[in-house]
Enzyme design. Structure first.
Site, short mmCIF file in Angstrom:
data_model
loop_
_atom_site.label_atom_id
_atom_site.label_comp_id
_atom_site.label_asym_id
_atom_site.label_seq_id
_atom_site.Cartn_x
_atom_site.Cartn_y
_atom_site.Cartn_z
CG HIS A 127 -1.93 -0.79 1.16
ND1 HIS A 127 -2.87 -1.21 0.05
CD2 HIS A 127 -2.27 -1.97 2.21
CE1 HIS A 127 -3.82 -2.02 0.45
NE2 HIS A 127 -3.48 -2.54 1.79
CG ASP A 164 -2.76 -8.50 0.76
OD1 ASP A 164 -2.10 -8.74 1.64
OD2 ASP A 164 -3.93 -7.62 0.70
CG HIS A 166 -6.71 -5.65 1.91
ND1 HIS A 166 -6.15 -6.15 2.68
CD2 HIS A 166 -8.02 -5.23 2.19
CE1 HIS A 166 -6.89 -6.29 3.58
NE2 HIS A 166 -8.21 -5.65 3.45
CG ASP A 253 -5.12 -10.20 3.21
OD1 ASP A 253 -4.96 -10.72 2.46
OD2 ASP A 253 -4.84 -9.27 3.52
#
Lengths: 316, 225
Positions: A127, A164, A166, A253
């Site tokens: 991120h 991931d 996200h 995740d």
């Protein structure tokens, strides 16, 4: 059996995120335990972190941002830029060790000492933007590794695959204009999950159009959809791109038991997609690949997930 | 929330005596579909849209596949022959809510904005309104959307906002779908955090139902209005 490196350093546990944060040192302890219990640890080549030459971090991040990060850490403030980013006074140093460890692994792979590697680092990175920390990330570990491979080793095509749950906004933005780095991300649809980017129409910019691929998946989907995406979308795209090195932003995740997402991928599902990635790397990159830990918060599932993941690297 | 803040001020306009072909060229050059028509004093007298032009030009000509024989005839067509006269307009001090409702009612894509003397000062399009609402929804800022089902009674929103604030989480926006089920509302807080698992558990412990994302539904207005 492949020469698979395992980057792990007790110092990665020193990045303290406070009592109520999901991105905890316990995650790495669970990872280590999973490899130890299954006996995999003895088959891996253990590697400790080293400090990087700062020029590689500066190859991605603004110097002003790096200085600000260091200053805030030293000041004892508990969050950097946003409450999500809980830090301690050691965080800056540990974030550097994450980068340094990964670059050292990349070098060993390029020199042939290792075939591939799993990097169990903290803090995660995907991120982190050029000038902004976000979503528990400070330095964009995989982006820095890609720049290092381009500039130090002259690689022409680097493939980054990010599963991931996200979207890796930072990695996408850093390379969206660069046709030599293909960023492929599958993630929970941004209308339902952090960070709200990674929509299917984000395909890169300028010369980089076509070298960013986002595959948002709707809440509740699992193995079947993920496998379908990897077989019918990822595989043809990476086969055509033919990366010389594959970097994996590994986040667990999307697991059904991980409460950070609404996805339902099982432990077996993660193995299935990893097998596809490994096959691509073996076919096009001479097996040169590096898996870098991003998210994954189920302490109960992390040991088995990482054990399977690493076993696939070993047997590739 | 005034139209003046969201409208396009550098508006492209045209005179009634100009050729309709000129309007067609302006539209393709500037990627627009509506051009206000003004007199020499800049007073609004009409609007010309791409739909007006499509209704007078044959499709091959409109698309630029010109047929030489017909072009001379089309060149004679003037704006005033094609435009919509006395169009509905807004003033700079109408609100964007006015603009939304009027655009929906009139079934148009844009409305010209005129001052008290009837002079053209801007144009507000669906695109301008979308930009305003993207901002209001907070879509551009990283965060996570939740959907909480609540009883339709006073004080529910306060409890939710307090519970979230206690966790030190900032709000990007908060939307309420007025009618969900009988006596139920759906509340959509957009939280500026990645870290939502703890607050989700807390809200559930408080007795709220967190809706499955695949059941989220914001558009509660009757579709055939």
């Amino acid at each position: 059996m492949k020469k698979t490196g395992f980057l792990y350093d007790e110092r990665y546990l020193l990045h303290d995120t406070g009592p109520y944060h999901p991105e905890t040192p316990d995650r790495l302890i669970a990872v280590h335990m999973g490899l130890d219990k299954t006996g995999l640890l003895s088959r891996l080549i253990p590697l400790k972190a080293v400090y990087p030459d700062m020029k590689w971090i500066e190859a991605v991040h603004d110097t002003e941002y790096i200085q600000k990060f260091e200053t805030i850490c030293c000041s004892g403030i508990s969050a950097f830029e946003c409450e999500d980013n809980q830090i301690c006074c050691q965080t800056f140093g540990i974030a550097k060790l994450a980068v340094g460890g990964i670059l050292d692994v990349a070098r060993r792979i390029m020199e042939g000492e290792l075939d591939n590697a799993f990097c169990a680092v903290r803090p995660p990175g995907h991120h982190a933007e050029v000038d902004k920390a976000m979503g528990f990330c400070y330095f964009n570990n995989v982006a820095i590794a890609a720049r290092y491979l381009q500039q130090q080793w002259g690689l022409k095509r680097i493939g980054i695959v990010d599963f991931d749950v996200h979207h890796g906004n930072g990695t996408q933005h850093i390379f969206e204009q660069d046709p030599t780095v293909f960023y492929y991300s599958i993630h929970e649809h941004p209308s339902f999950a952090f960070p709200g980017t990674g929509r299917a129409f984000e395909k890169g910019a300028g010369e980089g159009v076509g070298y960013t691929r986002n595959y948002p998946v709707l809440p509740g989907q699992g193995d079947k959809e993920y496998l379908d995406v990897f077989q019918n979308d990822f595989l043809p795209l990476f086969t055509e791109f033919a990366p010389e090195f594959v970097i994996i932003s590994t986040g667990f995740d999307a697991h059904v038991d991980d409460d950070m997402s609404d996805m339902c991928v099982t432990t077996q599902g993660f193995s299935d997609i990893m097998n596809i990635i490994v096959n691509v790397a073996n076919t096009h990159s001479g097996g040169r690949m590096m898996s870098v830990l991003e998210g994954g918060y189920s302490l109960r599932r992390l040991p088995e997930l990482v054990a399977n993941h690493v076993e696939i690297l070993l047997n590739s | 929330m005034f139209v003046s803040r969201s409208m396009t001020q550098k508006v492209i306009s045209i005179g009634p005596e100009a050729s309709a072909i000129k309007a067609k060229n302006l539209m393709s050059e500037h990627h627009i579909r509506h051009i206000p028509v003004v007199d020499p004093e800049k007073r609004l007298i009409g609007v010309i849209t791409d739909r007006d032009l499509r209704s007078v030009f044959p499709a091959p000509f409109y698309k630029g596949e010109e047929e030489s024989g017909a072009v001379d005839e089309f060149k004679k067509l003037k704006i005033k022959d094609v435009m919509t006269r006395d169009p509905v307009s807004l003033t700079p001090y109408d609100t964007i809510q006015d603009a939304l409702l009027l655009i929906q009612k009139m079934r148009v894509g844009a409305l010209p904005v005129v001052d008290k003397d009837g002079k053209l000062t801007g144009i507000i399009s669906v695109r301008d309104l979308l930009r305003a609402f993207i901002n209001v929804l907070g879509i551009g800022t990283p965060g996570t959307l939740l959907c909480i089902l609540v009883e339709e009674k006073v004080g529910q929103l306060k409890k939710i906002v307090d519970a979230i604030t206690e966790e030190n989480i900032s709000f990007g926006s908060i939307l309420v779908a007025r009618y969900w089920d009988k006596d139920k509302r759906a509340v959509f807080p957009y939280l500026l955090t990645q870290n939502v698992s703890k607050i989700k558990k807390k809200l559930e412990n408080m007795g709220y139902t967190l809706l499955n994302p695949m059941d989220w539904y914001m558009d509660q207005l009757p579709k055939n209005d």
